[in-house]
Write an enzyme that holds these catalytic residues in place. Structure first.
Site, short mmCIF file in Angstrom:
data_model
loop_
_atom_site.label_atom_id
_atom_site.label_comp_id
_atom_site.label_asym_id
_atom_site.label_seq_id
_atom_site.Cartn_x
_atom_site.Cartn_y
_atom_site.Cartn_z
N GLY A 8 -64.22 38.94 -90.49
CA GLY A 8 -63.45 37.92 -91.21
C GLY A 8 -64.21 36.62 -91.32
O GLY A 8 -63.66 35.54 -91.07
N ALA A 9 -65.48 36.71 -91.72
CA ALA A 9 -66.34 35.52 -91.76
C ALA A 9 -66.42 34.91 -93.16
O ALA A 9 -67.22 34.01 -93.39
CB ALA A 9 -67.73 35.86 -91.25
N ARG A 11 -63.93 33.32 -94.61
CA ARG A 11 -63.09 32.11 -94.72
C ARG A 11 -62.72 31.59 -93.33
O ARG A 11 -62.90 32.28 -92.33
CB ARG A 11 -61.80 32.43 -95.49
CG ARG A 11 -62.04 32.81 -96.93
CD ARG A 11 -60.75 33.06 -97.69
NE ARG A 11 -60.16 34.35 -97.39
CZ ARG A 11 -58.93 34.56 -96.95
NH1 ARG A 11 -58.12 33.54 -96.76
NH2 ARG A 11 -58.47 35.78 -96.71
N VAL A 61 -61.43 46.14 -91.07
CA VAL A 61 -61.49 46.36 -89.62
C VAL A 61 -60.45 47.37 -89.14
O VAL A 61 -60.60 47.95 -88.07
CB VAL A 61 -61.35 45.04 -88.79
CG1 VAL A 61 -62.52 44.10 -89.04
CG2 VAL A 61 -60.02 44.35 -89.04
N SER A 141 -54.77 34.08 -79.85
CA SER A 141 -53.92 32.99 -80.35
C SER A 141 -52.98 32.53 -79.23
O SER A 141 -52.63 33.30 -78.33
CB SER A 141 -53.07 33.49 -81.51
OG SER A 141 -52.07 32.55 -81.85
N TYR A 154 -47.37 39.61 -84.43
CA TYR A 154 -48.61 38.84 -84.18
C TYR A 154 -48.77 38.55 -82.68
O TYR A 154 -49.87 38.68 -82.13
CB TYR A 154 -48.52 37.57 -85.00
CG TYR A 154 -49.76 36.71 -85.05
CD1 TYR A 154 -50.89 37.09 -85.77
CD2 TYR A 154 -49.78 35.47 -84.41
CE1 TYR A 154 -52.01 36.26 -85.83
CE2 TYR A 154 -50.88 34.64 -84.47
CZ TYR A 154 -52.00 35.05 -85.18
OH TYR A 154 -53.10 34.23 -85.24
N ALA A 156 -47.61 40.33 -80.27
CA ALA A 156 -47.97 41.61 -79.62
C ALA A 156 -49.44 41.93 -79.85
O ALA A 156 -50.15 42.34 -78.92
CB ALA A 156 -47.10 42.73 -80.18
N ALA A 157 -49.91 41.70 -81.07
CA ALA A 157 -51.32 41.99 -81.39
C ALA A 157 -52.24 41.11 -80.56
O ALA A 157 -53.22 41.60 -79.95
CB ALA A 157 -51.57 41.77 -82.87
N LYS A 158 -51.94 39.83 -80.51
CA LYS A 158 -52.84 38.90 -79.81
C LYS A 158 -52.70 39.04 -78.29
O LYS A 158 -53.69 38.89 -77.55
CB LYS A 158 -52.55 37.46 -80.24
CG LYS A 158 -52.82 37.20 -81.73
CD LYS A 158 -54.25 37.51 -82.13
CE LYS A 158 -54.61 36.98 -83.51
NZ LYS A 158 -55.98 37.32 -83.91
P1 NAP Z 1 -57.81 33.13 -92.79
O1 NAP Z 1 -58.26 31.79 -93.26
O2 NAP Z 1 -56.61 33.77 -93.40
O3 NAP Z 1 -59.07 34.13 -92.91
C1 NAP Z 1 -58.91 35.47 -92.53
C2 NAP Z 1 -60.25 36.16 -92.55
O4 NAP Z 1 -60.08 37.49 -92.05
C3 NAP Z 1 -60.84 36.30 -93.93
O5 NAP Z 1 -62.24 36.20 -93.83
C4 NAP Z 1 -60.43 37.71 -94.34
O6 NAP Z 1 -61.31 38.32 -95.27
C5 NAP Z 1 -60.54 38.42 -93.00
N1 NAP Z 1 -59.75 39.65 -92.92
C6 NAP Z 1 -58.41 39.77 -93.00
N2 NAP Z 1 -58.06 41.07 -92.88
C7 NAP Z 1 -59.22 41.77 -92.70
C8 NAP Z 1 -59.53 43.15 -92.53
N3 NAP Z 1 -58.56 44.08 -92.50
N4 NAP Z 1 -60.83 43.51 -92.37
C9 NAP Z 1 -61.81 42.57 -92.40
N5 NAP Z 1 -61.58 41.25 -92.58
C10 NAP Z 1 -60.29 40.87 -92.73
O7 NAP Z 1 -57.51 33.12 -91.23
P2 NAP Z 1 -58.02 32.10 -90.07
O8 NAP Z 1 -57.00 31.06 -89.90
O9 NAP Z 1 -59.43 31.76 -90.28
O10 NAP Z 1 -57.88 33.08 -88.81
C11 NAP Z 1 -59.00 33.70 -88.20
C12 NAP Z 1 -58.54 34.28 -86.87
O11 NAP Z 1 -58.03 33.21 -86.06
C13 NAP Z 1 -57.40 35.29 -87.00
O12 NAP Z 1 -57.58 36.32 -86.08
C14 NAP Z 1 -56.18 34.47 -86.65
O13 NAP Z 1 -55.16 35.29 -86.16
C15 NAP Z 1 -56.74 33.57 -85.59
N6 NAP Z 1 -55.97 32.34 -85.37
C16 NAP Z 1 -55.81 31.44 -86.38
C17 NAP Z 1 -55.06 30.29 -86.14
C18 NAP Z 1 -54.82 29.25 -87.19
O14 NAP Z 1 -54.02 28.33 -86.93
N7 NAP Z 1 -55.46 29.31 -88.34
C19 NAP Z 1 -54.48 30.08 -84.88
C20 NAP Z 1 -54.68 31.02 -83.89
C21 NAP Z 1 -55.44 32.15 -84.14
P3 NAP Z 1 -61.11 38.15 -96.90
O15 NAP Z 1 -61.59 36.76 -97.21
O16 NAP Z 1 -61.99 39.22 -97.47
O17 NAP Z 1 -59.66 38.34 -97.17
#
Ligand code: NAP
Length: 243
Positions: A8-9, A11, A61, A141, A154, A156-158
């Site tokens: 998920g790199a 974005r 993934v 998370s 979510y 449960a997953a984390k």
């Molecule tokens: P985001 O901006 O929505 O970006 C999600 C990224 O994951 C994108 O690069 C997306 O790829 C990729 N992705 C989604 N489903 C995928 C799959 N099945 N296979 C491969 N790649 C996949 O999310 P984010 O906020 O950066 O979150 C990143 C991580 O941090 C996540 O695990 C999230 O749960 C965790 N997190 C985020 C926050 C927050 O406040 N933002 C807080 C706690 C934890 P595409 O661009 O190709 O769709």
């Protein structure tokens, strides 16, 4: 040559982590994404503009076969290269109160974060064990520690990722492989862009959302040689909202 696979790199947090790992450690970065190729290309361009090297690797993934096939192919094509760092970052939310959580939304959220961690770690761990070196960093998370209403899937997953981090860290510590989790609170990204930020930030002692860069700096430290004795940990990064 040493590499890092960041899932998920394309974005958000994953993008910032990929760029920072390249800058701080000179690692070749494997930029995983699932759908958004243009965004993944932009991550690659930014790494290259900083003098680093990177490549794109599209896979879902959730799909074990796809992950194993793509990584096997990579190892075959790059015999001199090794994966030193794996960041299991890909994750999604499908928030709803429990009675309205569909089976699909339950499965998709668990399979992206938790099964995704299994799939990607399976793909690289044997080699790390043979190399007697590696860093596995799981992006969990606050939700997986505290539990958040409207996020049972979510949480449960984390929470599962956090428990697996602790268990796996003990299996592989002797081989100089550390396994840690980071637990971000509210971070500015596409995932949180629809949230009422001004309302929610009042709940955060720091009175703001965090940035992907702040998470990336933490992950980069955990990936560094300086963090060799830190393993099985869950490191909060949440502006003081929960400890
Ligand atoms: P985001 O901006 O929505 O970006 C999600 C990224 O994951 C994108 O690069 C997306 O790829 C990729 N992705 C989604 N489903 C995928 C799959 N099945 N296979 C491969 N790649 C996949 O999310 P984010 O906020 O950066 O979150 C990143 C991580 O941090 C996540 O695990 C999230 O749960 C965790 N997190 C985020 C926050 C927050 O406040 N933002 C807080 C706690 C934890 P595409 O661009 O190709 O769709």
């Amino acid at each position: 040559m040493k590499s890092a696979l960041v899932t998920g790199a394309s974005r958000g947090l994953g993008k910032a982590i990929a760029i920072q790992l390249s800058l701080d450690h000179g690692l070749h970065i494997i930029i995983n994404y699932t759908a958004n190729q243009a965004a993944a290309e932009a991550t690659k361009s930014e790494i290259e503009a900083n003098g680093g090297s990177a490549e794109l690797m599209q896979f879902d993934v959730k799909n074990n076969q796809e992950v194993q096939d793509k990584m096997q192919q990579w190892f075959t094509n790059n015999p001199e290269n090794k994966i030193e760092v794996l960041v299991n970052n890909a994750g999604i939310t499908r928030d709803n109160l429990f009675p309205w959580v569909s089976e699909n939304d339950w499965d998709d959220v668990i399979n992206t974060s938790l099964k995704g961690m299994y799939n990607c770690t399976q793909a690289v761990l044997q080699k790390m064990l043979r190399n007697r070196s590696g860093r596995i960093i799981n992006v969990a998370s606050l939700s997986g520690l505290k539990g958040v209403p409207g996020q049972t899937n979510y949480s449960a997953a984390k929470g599962g990722m956090i428990a697996a981090t602790k268990a796996l860290s003990q299996e592989v510590a002797k081989r100089n492989i550390t396994v840690n989790a980071v637990a971000p609170g509210f971070i500015l990204s596409d995932m949180t862009s629809d949230l009422p930020i001004d309302e929610l930030k009042k709940m955060v002692p720091a009175n703001r959302f965090g940035t992907p860069q702040e998470v990336a700096d933490l992950v980069s430290f955990i990936a560094s040689p300086k963090a060799a004795y830190i393993t099985g940990e869950v490191i909060n990064i949440n502006g003081g909202i929960y400890a």
